[in-house]
Design a protein around this motif. Structure first.
Motif, PDB file in Angstrom:
ATOM      1  N   LEU A  86      14.358   7.813  16.298  1.00  0.00           N
ATOM      2  CA  LEU A  86      13.250   8.757  16.397  1.00  0.00           C
ATOM      3  C   LEU A  86      12.614   9.002  15.038  1.00  0.00           C
ATOM      4  O   LEU A  86      11.399   9.207  14.935  1.00  0.00           O
ATOM      5  N   ALA A  87      13.420   8.982  13.997  1.00  0.00           N
ATOM      6  CA  ALA A  87      12.868   9.147  12.651  1.00  0.00           C
ATOM      7  C   ALA A  87      11.901   8.007  12.331  1.00  0.00           C
ATOM      8  O   ALA A  87      10.839   8.223  11.734  1.00  0.00           O
ATOM      9  N   GLN A  88      12.268   6.785  12.761  1.00  0.00           N
ATOM     10  CA  GLN A  88      11.371   5.651  12.541  1.00  0.00           C
ATOM     11  C   GLN A  88      10.079   5.811  13.328  1.00  0.00           C
ATOM     12  O   GLN A  88       8.982   5.560  12.814  1.00  0.00           O
ATOM     13  N   ALA A  89      10.196   6.243  14.586  1.00  0.00           N
ATOM     14  CA  ALA A  89       8.998   6.436  15.404  1.00  0.00           C
ATOM     15  C   ALA A  89       8.095   7.511  14.808  1.00  0.00           C
ATOM     16  O   ALA A  89       6.871   7.360  14.783  1.00  0.00           O
ATOM     17  N   ARG A  90       8.700   8.594  14.316  1.00  0.00           N
ATOM     18  CA  ARG A  90       7.891   9.658  13.708  1.00  0.00           C
ATOM     19  C   ARG A  90       7.186   9.149  12.451  1.00  0.00           C
ATOM     20  O   ARG A  90       6.039   9.520  12.169  1.00  0.00           O
ATOM     21  N   ALA A  91       7.881   8.292  11.698  1.00  0.00           N
ATOM     22  CA  ALA A  91       7.264   7.719  10.494  1.00  0.00           C
ATOM     23  C   ALA A  91       6.076   6.834  10.878  1.00  0.00           C
ATOM     24  O   ALA A  91       5.032   6.852  10.214  1.00  0.00           O
ATOM     25  N   ASN A  92       6.231   6.042  11.953  1.00  0.00           N
ATOM     26  CA  ASN A  92       5.108   5.215  12.408  1.00  0.00           C
ATOM     27  C   ASN A  92       3.931   6.079  12.847  1.00  0.00           C
ATOM     28  O   ASN A  92       2.771   5.791  12.524  1.00  0.00           O
ATOM     29  N   LEU A  93       4.227   7.153  13.577  1.00  0.00           N
ATOM     30  CA  LEU A  93       3.164   8.023  14.052  1.00  0.00           C
ATOM     31  C   LEU A  93       2.485   8.778  12.921  1.00  0.00           C
ATOM     32  O   LEU A  93       1.289   9.106  13.000  1.00  0.00           O
ATOM     33  N   ALA A  94       3.240   9.067  11.865  1.00  0.00           N
ATOM     34  CA  ALA A  94       2.688   9.839  10.755  1.00  0.00           C
ATOM     35  C   ALA A  94       1.529   9.120  10.071  1.00  0.00           C
ATOM     36  O   ALA A  94       0.711   9.742   9.399  1.00  0.00           O
ATOM     37  N   ARG A  95       1.456   7.809  10.260  1.00  0.00           N
ATOM     38  CA  ARG A  95       0.362   7.039   9.649  1.00  0.00           C
ATOM     39  C   ARG A  95      -0.963   7.293  10.344  1.00  0.00           C
ATOM     40  O   ARG A  95      -2.017   6.940   9.818  1.00  0.00           O
ATOM     41  N   TRP A  96      -0.888   7.879  11.549  1.00  0.00           N
ATOM     42  CA  TRP A  96      -2.094   8.020  12.344  1.00  0.00           C
ATOM     43  C   TRP A  96      -2.414   9.479  12.622  1.00  0.00           C
ATOM     44  O   TRP A  96      -1.516  10.267  12.877  1.00  0.00           O
ATOM     45  N   GLN A  97      -3.664   9.804  12.587  1.00  0.00           N
ATOM     46  CA  GLN A  97      -4.118  11.101  13.081  1.00  0.00           C
ATOM     47  C   GLN A  97      -4.591  10.873  14.509  1.00  0.00           C
ATOM     48  O   GLN A  97      -5.613  10.230  14.754  1.00  0.00           O
TER      49      GLN A  97
END
Length: 610
Positions: free
Chosen positions: A205-216
């Motif tokens: 989940l930490a990886q998924a959150r990091a991927n999502l953090a790149r996008w608004q």
């Protein structure tokens, strides 16, 4: 389970239990009766109220001397546990005539309790959550369709309040619903597995959150389908690949895919077929900004859309796919060969490879959905906490996830009765009514001539009828060969209710189609014996779905004839000396049309054990 609006089982002593301070004196009052108990050294307490006939609404009061609770609008009636995978979980709103059925769901004496998806390494004493909800058009859309239609039928026949406990999880295997001991699993090992899974989930989940953090994430993704959209800043995504395998772990919501295909002027003038693979769960697909197809909630169906010539152009043609995932895996998956562009009359060219990808909406970020295949984890959190809450019986719709191979389907023959015995033992009701839906027809892709995993799984289900107080609703005639989630849940509920009226309520009525009892072989003829309802043919005409084989074990289509009300003869010119007969022995036996006089279908069967 103890909350406002609950339904208690009539005719059974009513246990009430909970936790308090060690040594606390707890008084439970219900309908003029008060029972007291003291919490033990760990704070656990339990009382038992006397059995009561149907009625209500009533108040259940629990008082530990410090923080009394009153549970209001309590009914006494029949409580049924509905469990299994997605076909039991499937909501009314997404079933046939969903809008009309939601509007009809206006009986407040039908109550649903939905257990949230949850899992644990050890049996839990308390559920993760849930509320009792009275049926009304405002809320019924998300009720289990099969369970609700079953309850509606029972209300018409037994005229008492009906409570449904919905403990379901789409895609779950039977192993997930069985306790550790029944499966010979080491309990300590399971606890360690659960600990490790939670750690791995946190990292994923930490990886998924990091991927999502790149996008608004946008408030609106309107316009992302247009032909000339700039996607140079979008992520690269290998297709076919589920999101979870690409670092987007546990994401449910909406994401977009973009690619293109280059056509000659001649190819563009012809039109083309566009294969965009299997999409979990829903897609809308555009070519050059024009919608060419859409498929809703079919996670395992290959999409192929016809693209008219007027949509295409010489040169680069933009392809955009909007994917909505509502749970479990998400994205474009399946086989590389299912992704292609094929101009009419021309060569197919692959679209498998690297596409552009961007998330647009996240409705959930959770890895619970990958636990439904793990042995015992769902039982520990979604079944164990229910005991000893009294229930009238169980309805079960599961098996699709255990029909992936012949070996799996054969194991089910041992697993299913073992699970029923285990649940009955832990409820301390040796003949707790247990009813199930036999798998409907569906083209699984695993049917190899005479070897059909779904047929063997159905046979394993039928074999479980050897247990007392069991019943089966056959559904081969009301499935959808193109959709593992057939929308006709009304007839499924009706058939389960017929079985319940016989098995659980003792009514004498026709509750199943004809039941195969055996076959004898004389010369070129097979004679088949049946019991139960009188033999008939759905739609009239010739019987279909029968096959015969000789000593060579090669099956051939056969002609069947009704001799009298409960006997058939079967013959085939290709089999001069038959030794085995099969009926409806396919993943999707849609042509099989043997029924009883009331219209209920005969279950698939075979006389051999090959």
């Amino acid at each position: 389970m103890f909350s406002d609006g609950m339904v208690l089982q009539r005719g059974s002593a009513i246990p009430v239990w909970g936790m308090a301070e060690p040594g606390a004196r707890v008084a439970v009052s219900f309908d003029g009766t008060t029972v007291e108990a003291s919490a033990d050294g760990n704070g656990a307490w339990r009382v038992e109220l006397p059995a009561r006939e149907s009625g209500g609404p009533l108040v259940l009061r629990i008082d530990d001397g410090k923080a009394p609770r009153e549970l209001r609008d309590v009914l006494v009636g029949d409580v049924w546990l509905a469990s299994g995978q997605s076909n039991m979980e499937w909501p009314i709103s997404q079933s046939a005539d969903g809008e009309a059925e939601v509007a009809r769901a206006n009986d407040p004496l039908i109550r649903h309790f939905k257990i949230p998806k949850s899992w644990a390494g050890l049996p839990q004493w308390q559920l993760a959550g849930g509320d009792w909800v009275a049926s009304s058009p405002d809320v019924a859309g998300q009720f289990s369709a099969v369970a609700h239609f079953f309850a509606r039928e029972l209300r018409a026949s037994v005229d008492v309040p009906i409570g449904i406990i919905d403990s379901t999880w789409g895609g779950s295997s039977i192993e997930a619903w069985m306790d550790a001991g029944t499966q010979g699993i080491d309990g300590d090992g399971l606890v360690e597995l659960a600990r490790r899974l939670k750690l791995e989930d946190a990292q994923a989940l930490a990886q998924a959150r990091a991927n999502l953090a790149r996008w608004q994430l946008p408030a609106d993704d309107t316009g992302w389908h247009v032909a000339d959209l700039d996607t140079t800043q979008w992520d690269d995504m290998a297709v076919p690949t589920l999101w979870e395998a690409a670092g987007w772990n546990g994401m449910d919501g909406v994401a977009w895919y973009r690619t293109s295909v280059t056509l000659t002027a001649d190819e563009a003038r012809r039109g083309m077929a566009l294969g965009v693979g299997r999409i979990d769960d829903t897609d809308t697909t555009w070519v050059n900004g024009i919608e060419v197809g859409s498929t809703e909630l079919q996670y395992d169906a290959p999409r192929v859309y016809a693209v008219p010539a007027g949509v295409l152009r010489e040169g680069v043609n933009a392809i955009a796919v909007r994917v909505t995932d509502v749970g479990g895996g998400g994205g474009i998956h399946g086989l590389p060969g299912e992704l292609y562009a094929q101009p009419d009359g021309g060569m197919r060219r692959t679209l498998a490879g690297t596409w552009k990808f961007r998330p647009a909406e996240v409705t959930a970020l959770s890895l619970d959905d990958n636990k439904n295949q793990r042995a015992t984890l769902l039982y520990n959190a979604m079944i164990a906490p229910l005991q000893p809450f009294p229930i009238r019986g169980v309805i079960w719709y599961q098996g699709e996830s255990n029909a992936g191979s012949i070996e799996q389907a054969l194991r089910y023959r041992e697993q299913f009765p073992a699970m029923i015995r285990q649940w009955r033992a832990q409820w301390n009701v040796p003949e707790l009514p247990f009813l199930w839906v036999q798998l409907a027809s569906w083209h699984s892709g695993g049917d190899q001539g005479d070897d059909s995993p779904w047929a063997v799984l159905r046979e394993s289900q039928t074999a479980t009828l050897a247990l007392p107080a069991t019943g089966q609703a056959v559904a081969i005639d009301i499935g959808d060969v193109a959709d593992i989630h057939p929308k006709n849940k009304q007839d499924v509920g009706k058939r389960l209710a017929l079985v319940a009226r016989h098995v659980a309520y003792g009514e004498t009525l026709v509750h199943s189609g004809p039941v195969f009892e055996g076959a004898s072989f004389e010369g070129n003829l097979a004679r088949l014996r049946f019991r139960g309802d009188w033999l008939a043919v759905r739609g009239g005409g010739a019987l279909r779905g029968f096959q015969l084989a000789g000593e060579d074990r090669v099956f051939h289509p056969a002609t069947a004839t009704v001799v009298d009300g409960q006997m058939l003869t079967v013959r085939s010119d290709a089999v001069p000396a038959p030794v085995a007969v099969r009926y409806a022995w396919r993943d999707a036996p849609v042509d099989a049309n043997l029924i009883g006089s009331t219209g209920l279908p005969a279950a698939p069967f075979r006389s051999d054990d090959w």
